[in-house]
Design a protein around this motif. Structure first.
Motif, PDB file in Angstrom:
ATOM      1  N   ASP A  35       0.832  -1.210   0.000  1.00 41.89           N
ATOM      2  CA  ASP A  35       0.000   0.000   0.000  1.00 41.89           C
ATOM      3  C   ASP A  35       0.866   1.260   0.000  1.00 41.89           C
ATOM      4  OD1 ASP A  35      -2.271  -1.556   0.025  1.00 41.89           O
ATOM      5  OD2 ASP A  35      -2.607  -1.383   2.190  1.00 41.89           O
ATOM      6  N   ALA A  36       1.966   1.223   0.757  1.00 43.93           N
ATOM      7  CA  ALA A  36       2.874   2.377   0.803  1.00 43.93           C
ATOM      8  C   ALA A  36       3.500   2.626  -0.567  1.00 43.93           C
ATOM      9  CB  ALA A  36       3.953   2.145   1.858  1.00 43.93           C
ATOM     10  N   LEU A  37       3.873   1.566  -1.257  1.00 46.40           N
ATOM     11  CA  LEU A  37       4.415   1.714  -2.608  1.00 46.40           C
ATOM     12  C   LEU A  37       3.385   2.359  -3.536  1.00 46.40           C
ATOM     13  CD1 LEU A  37       6.252  -1.721  -2.976  1.00 46.40           C
ATOM     14  CD2 LEU A  37       7.354   0.526  -3.040  1.00 46.40           C
ATOM     15  N   ALA A  38       2.124   1.955  -3.395  1.00 46.84           N
ATOM     16  CA  ALA A  38       1.071   2.524  -4.240  1.00 46.84           C
ATOM     17  C   ALA A  38       0.883   4.015  -3.963  1.00 46.84           C
ATOM     18  CB  ALA A  38      -0.237   1.770  -4.003  1.00 46.84           C
ATOM     19  N   LYS A  39       0.947   4.405  -2.705  1.00 50.51           N
ATOM     20  CA  LYS A  39       0.790   5.824  -2.364  1.00 50.51           C
ATOM     21  C   LYS A  39       1.905   6.664  -2.974  1.00 50.51           C
ATOM     22  CE  LYS A  39      -1.696   5.050   1.988  1.00 50.51           C
ATOM     23  NZ  LYS A  39      -1.631   5.140   3.474  1.00 50.51           N
ATOM     24  N   ILE A  40       3.121   6.162  -2.904  1.00 54.29           N
ATOM     25  CA  ILE A  40       4.239   6.928  -3.456  1.00 54.29           C
ATOM     26  C   ILE A  40       4.197   6.934  -4.978  1.00 54.29           C
ATOM     27  CG2 ILE A  40       6.758   6.922  -3.712  1.00 54.29           C
ATOM     28  CD1 ILE A  40       6.939   6.193  -0.762  1.00 54.29           C
ATOM     29  N   ALA A  41       3.735   5.840  -5.572  1.00 55.33           N
ATOM     30  CA  ALA A  41       3.629   5.787  -7.036  1.00 55.33           C
ATOM     31  C   ALA A  41       2.673   6.851  -7.563  1.00 55.33           C
ATOM     32  CB  ALA A  41       3.168   4.400  -7.474  1.00 55.33           C
ATOM     33  N   ASN A  42       1.711   7.252  -6.729  1.00 53.71           N
ATOM     34  CA  ASN A  42       0.712   8.235  -7.151  1.00 53.71           C
ATOM     35  C   ASN A  42       0.935   9.618  -6.545  1.00 53.71           C
ATOM     36  OD1 ASN A  42      -1.417   6.624  -8.760  1.00 53.71           O
ATOM     37  ND2 ASN A  42      -1.082   5.347  -6.957  1.00 53.71           N
ATOM     38  N   ALA A  43       2.078   9.826  -5.920  1.00 52.57           N
ATOM     39  CA  ALA A  43       2.366  11.102  -5.265  1.00 52.57           C
ATOM     40  C   ALA A  43       3.048  12.070  -6.228  1.00 52.57           C
ATOM     41  CB  ALA A  43       3.244  10.869  -4.039  1.00 52.57           C
ATOM     42  N   ASP A  44       3.143  13.325  -5.808  1.00 55.80           N
ATOM     43  CA  ASP A  44       3.811  14.371  -6.582  1.00 55.80           C
ATOM     44  C   ASP A  44       5.321  14.242  -6.364  1.00 55.80           C
ATOM     45  OD1 ASP A  44       5.002  16.791  -7.431  1.00 55.80           O
ATOM     46  OD2 ASP A  44       3.141  17.897  -7.110  1.00 55.80           O
ATOM     47  N   LYS A  45       6.040  13.753  -7.363  1.00 53.28           N
ATOM     48  CA  LYS A  45       7.473  13.484  -7.218  1.00 53.28           C
ATOM     49  C   LYS A  45       8.276  14.746  -6.915  1.00 53.28           C
ATOM     50  CE  LYS A  45       7.561   9.510 -10.371  1.00 53.28           C
ATOM     51  NZ  LYS A  45       8.164   8.970 -11.625  1.00 53.28           N
ATOM     52  N   ASP A  46       7.984  15.819  -7.621  1.00 50.95           N
ATOM     53  CA  ASP A  46       8.756  17.051  -7.435  1.00 50.95           C
ATOM     54  C   ASP A  46       8.556  17.625  -6.036  1.00 50.95           C
ATOM     55  OD1 ASP A  46       9.769  16.880  -9.979  1.00 50.95           O
ATOM     56  OD2 ASP A  46       8.268  18.215 -10.865  1.00 50.95           O
ATOM     57  N   LYS A  47       7.335  17.577  -5.551  1.00 50.38           N
ATOM     58  CA  LYS A  47       7.051  18.088  -4.209  1.00 50.38           C
ATOM     59  C   LYS A  47       7.792  17.268  -3.153  1.00 50.38           C
ATOM     60  CE  LYS A  47       3.178  19.260  -1.148  1.00 50.38           C
ATOM     61  NZ  LYS A  47       1.692  19.264  -1.008  1.00 50.38           N
ATOM     62  N   LEU A  48       7.763  15.950  -3.307  1.00 50.58           N
ATOM     63  CA  LEU A  48       8.480  15.084  -2.371  1.00 50.58           C
ATOM     64  C   LEU A  48       9.982  15.352  -2.430  1.00 50.58           C
ATOM     65  CD1 LEU A  48       6.674  11.639  -2.828  1.00 50.58           C
ATOM     66  CD2 LEU A  48       6.526  13.172  -0.866  1.00 50.58           C
ATOM     67  N   ALA A  49      10.504  15.521  -3.631  1.00 51.39           N
ATOM     68  CA  ALA A  49      11.943  15.745  -3.790  1.00 51.39           C
ATOM     69  C   ALA A  49      12.383  17.014  -3.070  1.00 51.39           C
ATOM     70  CB  ALA A  49      12.302  15.813  -5.271  1.00 51.39           C
ATOM     71  N   ARG A  50      11.619  18.081  -3.209  1.00 53.81           N
ATOM     72  CA  ARG A  50      11.977  19.342  -2.546  1.00 53.81           C
ATOM     73  C   ARG A  50      11.988  19.177  -1.031  1.00 53.81           C
ATOM     74  NH1 ARG A  50       8.632  21.375  -6.724  1.00 53.81           N
ATOM     75  NH2 ARG A  50       6.834  21.485  -5.316  1.00 53.81           N
ATOM     76  N   LYS A  51      10.999  18.468  -0.506  1.00 54.99           N
ATOM     77  CA  LYS A  51      10.940  18.233   0.940  1.00 54.99           C
ATOM     78  C   LYS A  51      12.114  17.372   1.408  1.00 54.99           C
ATOM     79  CE  LYS A  51       5.931  18.623   1.692  1.00 54.99           C
ATOM     80  NZ  LYS A  51       4.699  17.899   2.136  1.00 54.99           N
ATOM     81  N   GLY A  52      12.477  16.386   0.594  1.00 50.25           N
ATOM     82  CA  GLY A  52      13.574  15.502   0.968  1.00 50.25           C
ATOM     83  C   GLY A  52      14.897  16.231   1.067  1.00 50.25           C
ATOM     84  N   VAL A  53      15.154  17.112   0.118  1.00 47.12           N
ATOM     85  CA  VAL A  53      16.396  17.885   0.132  1.00 47.12           C
ATOM     86  C   VAL A  53      16.443  18.782   1.367  1.00 47.12           C
ATOM     87  CG1 VAL A  53      17.716  19.662  -1.076  1.00 47.12           C
ATOM     88  CG2 VAL A  53      16.692  17.773  -2.365  1.00 47.12           C
ATOM     89  N   ARG A  54      15.321  19.416   1.693  1.00 47.08           N
ATOM     90  CA  ARG A  54      15.284  20.275   2.888  1.00 47.08           C
ATOM     91  C   ARG A  54      15.486  19.460   4.161  1.00 47.08           C
ATOM     92  NH1 ARG A  54      10.879  22.768   0.154  1.00 47.08           N
ATOM     93  NH2 ARG A  54       9.395  21.661   1.491  1.00 47.08           N
ATOM     94  N   PHE A  55      14.832  18.310   4.241  1.00 48.15           N
ATOM     95  CA  PHE A  55      14.920  17.481   5.445  1.00 48.15           C
ATOM     96  C   PHE A  55      16.354  17.037   5.719  1.00 48.15           C
ATOM     97  CE2 PHE A  55      15.032  13.105   7.155  1.00 48.15           C
ATOM     98  CZ  PHE A  55      14.495  13.339   8.415  1.00 48.15           C
ATOM     99  N   THR A  56      17.082  16.664   4.687  1.00 49.61           N
ATOM    100  CA  THR A  56      18.424  16.103   4.882  1.00 49.61           C
ATOM    101  C   THR A  56      19.500  17.156   5.079  1.00 49.61           C
ATOM    102  OG1 THR A  56      18.622  15.951   2.462  1.00 49.61           O
ATOM    103  CG2 THR A  56      17.950  13.959   3.651  1.00 49.61           C
TER     104      THR A  56
END
Length: 387
Positions: free
Chosen positions: A349-370
């Motif tokens: 289910d988690a894989l399905a949620k990420i497959a349908n998520a906004d990749k660019d939005k997640l990427a920006r958050k990931g860079v800030r988090f790290t």
């Protein structure tokens, strides 16, 4: 200060090698750094005749795989102020008993703490906890520690406009949903469980084209030494892949390349870890337990969301992505540590949620988090005050 490290070889590709390399490059500006590589990595070097590698004086190892047969003699001859180990504490038998300033980087990947592990840190001069989880577990056992996490070098970055090129470099389809697995083939990593979750995800989402890149040994090997009875054996994954009908979905590298490792970053586009992470849409890391989970922050720094087990240190290192629950555990070593079994359906289910998520939005958050995990930040906020 004179700092002596016992850990993996500084020129290696393991997580502990990376940590030593990053620390050494920065600590040698103000301190004298020495290192003795484990795993019989530098035999035949005359005693007290070091090689200077990346700013550190690297000495020959002994016959013991964890260098315990030479640790005290080097510590004494070097007049070291601290002996810092970067390895799971249970690997050491004699060092914790010696009259020296022993400072373990306590990699804590389970709860409750095993008595065996506690006995390896309760005599320490000081203890470093690489995760908040580990710090809490140590505190629950009346052991004080200082939090100093692992970190990231600046060359880990999100290649925003080169994601498709990264995928093609690794023979992946840019239009597919690309699942990455970066893990040693060890029982604790639960790789067959990851494959089973991928199978469920594919069955539940037949309209999504899926490709999997497994960066690890497909054959699996047993440890050539078992300190104090602790075993963590890898298994051949071929039959599991075939039985799950994933042979056309999963790809992997040859054993020699995996054993040797690849560079973290090359000057141009090629086979390196940064390009590998940037080729993924998600990093799947539902292991039995992580003491830190370096691939989690490496992937997120490259803009890739992660999925990990809601157990041990993994969850605190998830800025973008999901954690999945576990309902049972297994014991796979003689120390008796508990390793979680992540829920397979929840992982799908988690894989399905990420497959349908906004990749660019997640990427920006990931860079800030790290950003908090950049080595220069860790040195300023954690390591330098500790020393």
């Amino acid at each position: 200060m004179k700092l002596m490290f016992l850990t993996d070889r500084i020129w290696g590709r393991s997580a502990y090698s990376k940590v030593l390399k990053s620390l050494s490059m920065r600590l040698t500006r103000d301190h004298e750094v020495s290192a003795v590589p484990m795993g019989n990595a530098l035999k035949g070097i005359p005693f007290m005749s070091p090689l200077n590698i990346m700013g550190a004086n690297v000495y020959g190892c002994g016959n013991d795989p964890f260098c315990e047969d030479v640790a005290y003699e080097y510590y004494d001859k070097l007049n070291a102020d601290l002996l810092i180990t970067i390895k799971e504490p249970w690997n050491f038998n004699t060092v914790p008993k010696l009259a020296l300033n022993y400072v373990p980087m306590a990699i804590i990947d389970h709860t409750p703490l095993s008595p065996h592990l506690i006995s390896r840190v309760d005599t320490a001069f000081k203890v470093i906890a690489v995760s908040r989880f580990g710090q809490r577990e140590l505190k629950a056992n009346k052991i004080d520690s200082t939090y100093i996490p692992h970190g990231l070098e600046p060359h880990y970055e999100c290649l925003w406009d080169q994601k498709d090129e990264c995928a093609k470099t690794w023979y992946l389809d840019p239009d597919a949903f690309k699942i990455g697995i970066v893990a040693m083939n060890r029982a604790r990593k639960m790789i067959p469980r990851m494959f089973r979750a991928i199978r469920v995800f594919i069955d539940n989402n037949p309209d999504i084209k899926v490709q999997v890149m497994f960066w690890g040994s497909i054959q699996g090997t047993a440890m050539d030494y078992k300190p104090h009875g602790v075993g963590d054996t890898g298994a051949s994954l071929i039959k599991e892949i075939v039985d799950l009908d994933l042979a056309e979905t999963i790809q992997w590298s040859d054993e020699a390349t995996i054993a040797e490792g690849i560079p973290e970053r090359l000057p141009t586009m090629g086979w390196d870890m940064v390009t590998l992470y940037n080729s993924f849409d998600v990093l799947l890391h539902i292991t039995g337990g992580e003491g830190f989970g370096l691939p989690l922050i490496e992937a997120q720094r490259c803009g890739v969301p992660v999925i990990t087990t809601d157990y041990a240190a993994g969850p605190e290192n998830v800025g973008i992505g999901l954690t999945v629950p576990y309902h049972d555990y297994v014991v796979v070593n003689s120390v008796g540590t508990r390793y979680a079994l992540a829920d397979i359906d929840a992982t799908a289910d988690a894989l399905a949620k990420i497959a349908n998520a906004d990749k660019d939005k997640l990427a920006r958050k990931g860079v800030r988090f790290t950003e908090r995990y950049r080595w220069d930040n860790i040195m300023e906020k954690h390591m330098n005050p500790f020393l």
